[in-house]
Design an enzyme around this catalytic site. Sequence first.
Site, PDB file in Angstrom:
ATOM      1  N   LYS A  51      -3.930  -6.444  -2.086  1.00 10.80           N
ATOM      2  CA  LYS A  51      -4.102  -7.527  -1.130  1.00 10.80           C
ATOM      3  C   LYS A  51      -3.925  -8.838  -1.898  1.00 10.80           C
ATOM      4  O   LYS A  51      -4.643  -9.091  -2.866  1.00 10.80           O
ATOM      5  CB  LYS A  51      -5.479  -7.467  -0.472  1.00 10.80           C
ATOM      6  CG  LYS A  51      -5.682  -6.243   0.412  1.00 10.80           C
ATOM      7  CD  LYS A  51      -7.057  -6.241   1.058  1.00 10.80           C
ATOM      8  CE  LYS A  51      -7.244  -5.032   1.971  1.00 10.80           C
ATOM      9  NZ  LYS A  51      -8.594  -5.011   2.606  1.00 10.80           N
ATOM     10  N   ARG A  98       0.832  -1.202   0.000  1.00  9.86           N
ATOM     11  CA  ARG A  98       0.000   0.000   0.000  1.00  9.86           C
ATOM     12  C   ARG A  98       0.862   1.245   0.000  1.00  9.86           C
ATOM     13  O   ARG A  98       1.895   1.299   0.656  1.00  9.86           O
ATOM     14  CB  ARG A  98      -0.915   0.018   1.227  1.00  9.86           C
ATOM     15  CG  ARG A  98      -2.100   0.951   1.099  1.00  9.86           C
ATOM     16  CD  ARG A  98      -3.064   0.805   2.254  1.00  9.86           C
ATOM     17  NE  ARG A  98      -3.571  -0.543   2.433  1.00  9.86           N
ATOM     18  CZ  ARG A  98      -4.617  -0.839   3.190  1.00  9.86           C
ATOM     19  NH1 ARG A  98      -5.263   0.120   3.829  1.00  9.86           N
ATOM     20  NH2 ARG A  98      -5.025  -2.091   3.320  1.00  9.86           N
ATOM     21  N   SER A 136      -8.439   0.065   0.429  1.00  7.61           N
ATOM     22  CA  SER A 136      -9.452  -0.095   1.465  1.00  7.61           C
ATOM     23  C   SER A 136     -10.025   1.252   1.878  1.00  7.61           C
ATOM     24  O   SER A 136     -10.663   1.932   1.097  1.00  7.61           O
ATOM     25  CB  SER A 136      -8.845  -0.850   2.655  1.00  7.61           C
ATOM     26  OG  SER A 136      -9.804  -1.117   3.643  1.00  7.61           O
ATOM     27  N   HIS A 137      -9.758   1.646   3.127  1.00 11.72           N
ATOM     28  CA  HIS A 137     -10.343   2.861   3.689  1.00 11.72           C
ATOM     29  C   HIS A 137      -9.466   4.095   3.498  1.00 11.72           C
ATOM     30  O   HIS A 137      -9.864   5.195   3.878  1.00 11.72           O
ATOM     31  CB  HIS A 137     -10.567   2.665   5.191  1.00 11.72           C
ATOM     32  CG  HIS A 137      -9.288   2.413   5.935  1.00 11.72           C
ATOM     33  ND1 HIS A 137      -8.685   1.189   5.947  1.00 11.72           N
ATOM     34  CD2 HIS A 137      -8.490   3.241   6.657  1.00 11.72           C
ATOM     35  CE1 HIS A 137      -7.565   1.257   6.664  1.00 11.72           C
ATOM     36  NE2 HIS A 137      -7.435   2.493   7.098  1.00 11.72           N
ATOM     37  N   HIS A 176     -13.456  -6.449  10.757  1.00 16.79           N
ATOM     38  CA  HIS A 176     -13.157  -7.566   9.868  1.00 16.79           C
ATOM     39  C   HIS A 176     -13.654  -8.831  10.554  1.00 16.79           C
ATOM     40  O   HIS A 176     -13.327  -9.076  11.725  1.00 16.79           O
ATOM     41  CB  HIS A 176     -11.649  -7.689   9.620  1.00 16.79           C
ATOM     42  CG  HIS A 176     -11.100  -6.699   8.651  1.00 16.79           C
ATOM     43  ND1 HIS A 176     -11.326  -6.779   7.295  1.00 16.79           N
ATOM     44  CD2 HIS A 176     -10.304  -5.612   8.828  1.00 16.79           C
ATOM     45  CE1 HIS A 176     -10.703  -5.787   6.677  1.00 16.79           C
ATOM     46  NE2 HIS A 176     -10.081  -5.065   7.584  1.00 16.79           N
ATOM     47  N   ASP A 197     -15.062  -5.037   2.511  1.00 15.76           N
ATOM     48  CA  ASP A 197     -14.786  -6.245   3.288  1.00 15.76           C
ATOM     49  C   ASP A 197     -15.019  -6.023   4.776  1.00 15.76           C
ATOM     50  O   ASP A 197     -14.940  -6.965   5.558  1.00 15.76           O
ATOM     51  CB  ASP A 197     -13.378  -6.777   3.032  1.00 15.76           C
ATOM     52  CG  ASP A 197     -12.270  -5.807   3.437  1.00 15.76           C
ATOM     53  OD1 ASP A 197     -12.574  -4.627   3.724  1.00 15.76           O
ATOM     54  OD2 ASP A 197     -11.100  -6.227   3.447  1.00 15.76           O
ATOM     55  N   ARG A 198     -15.302  -4.776   5.171  1.00 18.74           N
ATOM     56  CA  ARG A 198     -15.630  -4.478   6.567  1.00 18.74           C
ATOM     57  C   ARG A 198     -17.050  -3.944   6.654  1.00 18.74           C
ATOM     58  O   ARG A 198     -17.511  -3.236   5.763  1.00 18.74           O
ATOM     59  CB  ARG A 198     -14.665  -3.454   7.156  1.00 18.74           C
ATOM     60  CG  ARG A 198     -13.281  -3.969   7.404  1.00 18.74           C
ATOM     61  CD  ARG A 198     -12.480  -2.998   8.241  1.00 18.74           C
ATOM     62  NE  ARG A 198     -12.262  -1.732   7.542  1.00 18.74           N
ATOM     63  CZ  ARG A 198     -11.967  -0.591   8.158  1.00 18.74           C
ATOM     64  NH1 ARG A 198     -11.910  -0.539   9.476  1.00 18.74           N
ATOM     65  NH2 ARG A 198     -11.746   0.503   7.469  1.00 18.74           N
ATOM     66  N   ASP A 242     -16.734  -0.213   4.229  1.00 20.40           N
ATOM     67  CA  ASP A 242     -15.554   0.547   3.840  1.00 20.40           C
ATOM     68  C   ASP A 242     -15.376   0.479   2.330  1.00 20.40           C
ATOM     69  O   ASP A 242     -16.216  -0.062   1.609  1.00 20.40           O
ATOM     70  CB  ASP A 242     -14.312   0.070   4.597  1.00 20.40           C
ATOM     71  CG  ASP A 242     -13.881  -1.338   4.223  1.00 20.40           C
ATOM     72  OD1 ASP A 242     -14.670  -2.071   3.588  1.00 20.40           O
ATOM     73  OD2 ASP A 242     -12.742  -1.721   4.571  1.00 20.40           O
ATOM     74  N   ASP A 259     -13.529  -1.095   0.070  1.00 17.45           N
ATOM     75  CA  ASP A 259     -13.515  -2.353  -0.677  1.00 17.45           C
ATOM     76  C   ASP A 259     -14.531  -3.345  -0.147  1.00 17.45           C
ATOM     77  O   ASP A 259     -14.547  -4.511  -0.558  1.00 17.45           O
ATOM     78  CB  ASP A 259     -12.120  -2.973  -0.701  1.00 17.45           C
ATOM     79  CG  ASP A 259     -11.552  -3.252   0.686  1.00 17.45           C
ATOM     80  OD1 ASP A 259     -11.968  -2.597   1.653  1.00 17.45           O
ATOM     81  OD2 ASP A 259     -10.680  -4.135   0.801  1.00 17.45           O
TER      82      ASP A 259
END
Length: 458
Positions: free
Chosen positions: A114, A17, A104-105, A331, A248-249, A244, A246
């Site tokens: 990822k 990242r 992500s965020h 998560h 995933d949360r 978020d 992407d």
Amino acid sequence: MRTRASVDAVIKAYDIRGVVGDGIDADFVRDTGAAFARLMRAEGATLVAVGHDMRDSSPELATAFAGGVAEQGLDVEMLGLTSTDELYYVSGAKDCPGAMFTASHNPAKYNGIKLCRAGARPVGQSSGLATIADDLVAGVPGFDGPAGTVTESDVLADYGAFLRSLVDLSGIRPLTVAVDAGNGMGGLTVPAVFEGLPVDIRPLYFELDGTFPNHEANPLEPANLRDLQQFVLDTGADIGLALDGDADRCFVIDEKGRPVSPSAVCAIVAERYLADRPGAAIIHNLITSRAVPEIIAENGGRAVRTRVGHSFIKATMAEENAVFGGEHSAHYYFTEFFNADSGLLAAMHVLAALGHQDSPMSEMMARYDRYAASGEINSRLENSTAQAERTEAVLEAFADRTESVDRLDGVTVSLADTPAWFNLRASNTEPLLRLNVEAPSAGEVDALVSEILAIIRA
């Protein structure tokens, strides 16, 4: 030739990242794809799935990565716009490695990757990222065989059907569900997952926009929940869900517009699993509330504590044969989802629990809130030396009140003669020192936060 410092600046403990154009660019990503392909080819892989989020830079970077993979002789399946957990679904269902382009965020200027092995198994610093970093510094060796092929596919409908097969929502009472996608990938995946279910989805910020025009797609920050909190009240929703970037949360808001702690969500999902699988192992990271291991034990489960980060949680899930795992950052990991995390799968478990009883969300979740918590508070300290110095200063200030110090991940300090504790840890993705505090009352939490921040930010 890349320097070790430039590579280490973007290859983190469990993902890659950085700022696009400053460490992350098409050339870097192409070589990263080649290095990843070499690693996966050595493990017998022949296909790599590649997905990306809605950031402006993501399509170009995903294409460059695919080119690097194909140069190393592996085929590539391009998924296009995808949530991270949709990429994990493909990796698990097709038993192939995967790469998801997302930050992500993080704000719009960031992007990252990822990575996962076949079966959505993790790739972290000690399980592949260090090898990739070495190749990027030394130069990725070429491949003498034929190049792989690059094809495109759309698996959104299959992914949605798979999630629906894991949690039965057919018998729940009708629910009105307000969802803030934060202009992230939830705007694409939520309609596909909840299609045909007895839920009335009220959408907020479903338009895909990687500039995040309404608020950052980081529900961990309270300010980013305010629009959803008001939207829940305005729509009379039974529950609110915040995703978020992407997707995933997943964060939860009750019908009164109040946030439900991720620890409480961990506890309710753990209870659902333990009702069917008594004695099972449940993973929780060291930042979750002490209520989580307490509730796991009360329901006959075995609580296993681990450090923060998806690669660590996934590895521990496999080692312990755990059925579920949860983190303070929302998560949530599931054995039937290849030990990977899915925000929407967690949301479906919460909706199932809520929809099979008559009480409102606030009443259902009240018994899980045993302690007061600060949430994660970030302090920007530009280098690791400053972070270490401030951490040691805090430890010294609390030395006469400390019962124990745990260094599993940062420092976790348990205070004497009280259930209160706090954790200080450096972020793996940003130059931040993160503080979490828990105590029996909000007043005690506030006092501890004030004292600790005064030292950190002096």
